[in-house]
Motif scaffolding. Structure first.
Motif, PDB file in Angstrom:
ATOM      1  N   HIS A 251       0.949  -1.243   0.192  1.00 49.93           N
ATOM      2  CA  HIS A 251       0.134  -0.111   0.003  1.00 49.93           C
ATOM      3  C   HIS A 251       1.013   1.284  -0.042  1.00 49.93           C
ATOM      4  O   HIS A 251       2.014   1.180   0.480  1.00 49.93           O
ATOM      5  CB  HIS A 251      -0.838  -0.133   1.167  1.00 49.93           C
ATOM      6  CG  HIS A 251      -0.249  -0.047   2.510  1.00 49.93           C
ATOM      7  ND1 HIS A 251       0.271   1.075   3.204  1.00 49.93           N
ATOM      8  CD2 HIS A 251       0.002  -1.118   3.423  1.00 49.93           C
ATOM      9  CE1 HIS A 251       0.842   0.611   4.227  1.00 49.93           C
ATOM     10  NE2 HIS A 251       0.719  -0.717   4.489  1.00 49.93           N
ATOM     11  N   TYR A 252       0.388   2.243  -0.680  1.00 48.88           N
ATOM     12  CA  TYR A 252       1.285   3.743  -0.778  1.00 48.88           C
ATOM     13  C   TYR A 252       0.131   4.597  -1.026  1.00 48.88           C
ATOM     14  O   TYR A 252      -0.960   4.563  -0.898  1.00 48.88           O
ATOM     15  CB  TYR A 252       2.307   3.656  -1.870  1.00 48.88           C
ATOM     16  CG  TYR A 252       1.878   2.953  -3.144  1.00 48.88           C
ATOM     17  CD1 TYR A 252       1.212   3.806  -4.022  1.00 48.88           C
ATOM     18  CD2 TYR A 252       1.958   1.600  -3.481  1.00 48.88           C
ATOM     19  CE1 TYR A 252       0.668   3.323  -5.307  1.00 48.88           C
ATOM     20  CE2 TYR A 252       1.426   1.157  -4.703  1.00 48.88           C
ATOM     21  CZ  TYR A 252       0.978   2.074  -5.577  1.00 48.88           C
ATOM     22  OH  TYR A 252       0.526   1.707  -6.736  1.00 48.88           O
ATOM     23  N   ILE A 253       0.673   5.889  -0.917  1.00 50.90           N
ATOM     24  CA  ILE A 253      -0.247   7.029  -1.207  1.00 50.90           C
ATOM     25  C   ILE A 253       0.439   8.022  -2.417  1.00 50.90           C
ATOM     26  O   ILE A 253       1.477   7.940  -2.615  1.00 50.90           O
ATOM     27  CB  ILE A 253       0.112   7.943   0.108  1.00 50.90           C
ATOM     28  CG1 ILE A 253      -0.447   7.357   1.332  1.00 50.90           C
ATOM     29  CG2 ILE A 253      -0.726   9.293  -0.195  1.00 50.90           C
ATOM     30  CD1 ILE A 253      -0.061   8.155   2.633  1.00 50.90           C
TER      31      ILE A 253
ATOM     32  N   THR B 187      -8.766   1.832  -3.920  1.00 47.41           N
ATOM     33  CA  THR B 187      -8.463   3.149  -3.726  1.00 47.41           C
ATOM     34  C   THR B 187      -9.280   4.131  -2.719  1.00 47.41           C
ATOM     35  O   THR B 187     -10.605   3.916  -2.719  1.00 47.41           O
ATOM     36  CB  THR B 187      -8.461   3.979  -5.182  1.00 47.41           C
ATOM     37  OG1 THR B 187      -9.664   3.920  -5.578  1.00 47.41           O
ATOM     38  CG2 THR B 187      -7.518   3.081  -6.159  1.00 47.41           C
ATOM     39  N   THR B 188      -8.758   5.083  -1.958  1.00 51.83           N
ATOM     40  CA  THR B 188      -9.898   5.700  -1.151  1.00 51.83           C
ATOM     41  C   THR B 188      -8.937   7.018  -0.932  1.00 51.83           C
ATOM     42  O   THR B 188      -7.815   7.220  -1.294  1.00 51.83           O
ATOM     43  CB  THR B 188     -10.068   4.927   0.258  1.00 51.83           C
ATOM     44  OG1 THR B 188     -11.099   5.514   0.991  1.00 51.83           O
ATOM     45  CG2 THR B 188      -8.682   4.903   1.091  1.00 51.83           C
TER      46      THR B 188
ATOM     47  N   ILE C 218      -3.553   3.837  -1.594  1.00 46.48           N
ATOM     48  CA  ILE C 218      -3.516   2.586  -2.496  1.00 46.48           C
ATOM     49  C   ILE C 218      -3.338   1.517  -2.013  1.00 46.48           C
ATOM     50  O   ILE C 218      -2.370   1.466  -1.104  1.00 46.48           O
ATOM     51  CB  ILE C 218      -2.615   2.964  -3.900  1.00 46.48           C
ATOM     52  CG1 ILE C 218      -3.139   4.437  -4.444  1.00 46.48           C
ATOM     53  CG2 ILE C 218      -2.934   1.933  -4.726  1.00 46.48           C
ATOM     54  CD1 ILE C 218      -4.436   4.547  -4.844  1.00 46.48           C
ATOM     55  N   VAL C 219      -4.045   0.332  -2.045  1.00 48.77           N
ATOM     56  CA  VAL C 219      -3.957  -1.238  -1.662  1.00 48.77           C
ATOM     57  C   VAL C 219      -4.008  -1.903  -2.720  1.00 48.77           C
ATOM     58  O   VAL C 219      -4.835  -1.946  -3.559  1.00 48.77           O
ATOM     59  CB  VAL C 219      -4.753  -1.581  -0.647  1.00 48.77           C
ATOM     60  CG1 VAL C 219      -4.525  -3.114  -0.117  1.00 48.77           C
ATOM     61  CG2 VAL C 219      -4.747  -0.496   0.575  1.00 48.77           C
ATOM     62  N   HIS C 220      -2.662  -2.700  -3.013  1.00 48.84           N
ATOM     63  CA  HIS C 220      -3.056  -3.850  -4.020  1.00 48.84           C
ATOM     64  C   HIS C 220      -2.597  -5.006  -3.474  1.00 48.84           C
ATOM     65  O   HIS C 220      -2.293  -5.276  -1.971  1.00 48.84           O
ATOM     66  CB  HIS C 220      -1.501  -3.696  -5.107  1.00 48.84           C
ATOM     67  CG  HIS C 220      -1.343  -2.463  -5.720  1.00 48.84           C
ATOM     68  ND1 HIS C 220      -2.377  -2.054  -6.607  1.00 48.84           N
ATOM     69  CD2 HIS C 220      -0.534  -1.688  -5.822  1.00 48.84           C
ATOM     70  CE1 HIS C 220      -2.186  -1.030  -7.322  1.00 48.84           C
ATOM     71  NE2 HIS C 220      -0.766  -0.571  -6.815  1.00 48.84           N
ATOM     72  N   ALA C 221      -3.322  -6.017  -3.916  1.00 55.80           N
ATOM     73  CA  ALA C 221      -3.379  -7.619  -3.658  1.00 55.80           C
ATOM     74  C   ALA C 221      -3.472  -8.401  -4.794  1.00 55.80           C
ATOM     75  O   ALA C 221      -4.001  -7.866  -5.802  1.00 55.80           O
ATOM     76  CB  ALA C 221      -4.699  -7.662  -2.614  1.00 55.80           C
TER      77      ALA C 221
END
Length: 329
Positions: A264-266, A294-295, A307-310
């Motif tokens: 996750h990152y911004i 995304t939020t 941002i979160v990736h999976a």
């Protein structure tokens, strides 16, 4: 000479004999009270004229100043040198009075306007931060019931994870449901609907919105979703709590898809390449099944995006049972 004296004495005696007795007494008294004109100016101020019954004029004036005039008993007159009659009040300027009246009316209007605006703003904040969550949570329960009633009943057994190619969900129209998302990190009962599109009309229902032109659930590429972090149910309020390896489960009428958090990152809102088939790598062909969330960030400022990736770990057919990551002891 002796004769003149005798004659004078005789006349005086005769005159005295001829005067009434009372007149002699008054003459005697007047002779005793006769005041030298040169002295009278001083003594009269102290003793007063015979008509004053022995009360000095200054003394009387002082008493009048202390005790008041007979027609105003017990109330002192104005001090010496001041007029006894009250002076009329100063006349007010009608123009200045009208100006003051207009200015006060204007200030009162502005004050009432500010108070009203403050109350409206307070009510809006309460509605935005609290009431929208109440409404969304209630509405989400109804929406999920409507979705699952067309699916087979939720299994009560634990299914066997599979790593072969999963079924790909069929595309749906904007606003239509795709499935339900579960994030155990946020609670065993955490569940929100997923709908097509990222318009506010979708997100304000508390749903996760599927970005148009991104891949579908189970498909190779990027299945990208957006959701609110504050208000309207705030599905991703606790997104910073997600850790690497946490499961994110997508439930559909055909299967359960279990993704695991990888990073996750911004970023800035302009960095739309995070939803590419291979995030942040334009033109690269995808080989993995990726889920992106995304939020807004930070809460109530929202000038950036979290941002979160999976990536897909396994899937379980709905008919086989629940995925192990959804089973609680």
């Amino acid at each position: 000479m002796g004769g003149r004296h005798s004659a004078g004495s005789g006349n005086a005696s005769e005159n005295a004999a001829n005067r009434p007795a009372g007149e002699d007494l008054r003459t005697s008294i007047n002779s005793h009270h006769r005041v030298d004109p040169n002295v009278r100016g001083t003594d009269a101020r102290t003793l007063g004229e015979p008509d004053d019954s022995g009360i000095g004029t200054r003394t009387l004036d002082s008493a009048a100043q202390t005790l008041g005039e007979p027609d105003n008993p017990g109330i002192g007159t104005l001090p010496s040198g001041a007029s006894g009659a009250s002076e009329p009040p100063a006349k007010s300027d009608p123009v200045k009075k009208r100006r003051r009246s207009w200015f006060r009316t204007f200030l009162s209007f502005v004050g009432e306007l500010l108070i009203t605006a403050g109350l409206v703003l307070l009510l809006f904040i309460v509605w935005q931060l609290w009431w929208t969550d109440v409404e969304v949570h209630r509405d989400q329960a109804v929406q999920q019931q409507e979705i699952v009633q067309d699916w087979s009943p939720e299994p009560s057994t634990t299914g066997t994870p599979r790593t072969d190619d999963p079924p790909v969900a069929a595309p749906v129209a904007d606003g239509e449901p795709i499935g339900i998302i579960h994030i155990p990190r946020f609670g065993s009962d955490y569940a929100y609907t997923i709908k097509q599109g990222t318009e506010m009309s979708v997100l304000n229902q508390g749903a996760f919105g599927h970005y148009a032109n991104t891949q579908g659930v189970g498909e190779v590429g990027n299945f990208a979703l957006a959701a609110h972090r504050q208000t309207y149910g705030a599905p991703l309020r606790d997104v910073p709590e997600l850790q690497e390896g946490d499961p994110i489960i997508i439930e559909t009428g055909d299967a359960y898809y279990v993704y695991r958090v990888t990073e996750h990152y911004i970023v800035d809102p302009s960095e739309g390449d995070v939803v590419l088939p291979v995030p942040r790598q334009p033109g690269v062909e995808a080989t993995e099944r990726i889920l992106t969330l995304t939020t807004c960030h930070p809460p109530f400022v929202s000038n950036q995006r979290w941002i979160v990736h999976a990536t897909l770990d396994y899937w379980v057919p709905r008919s086989d049972g629940l995925p192990p990551d959804m089973v609680t002891d």
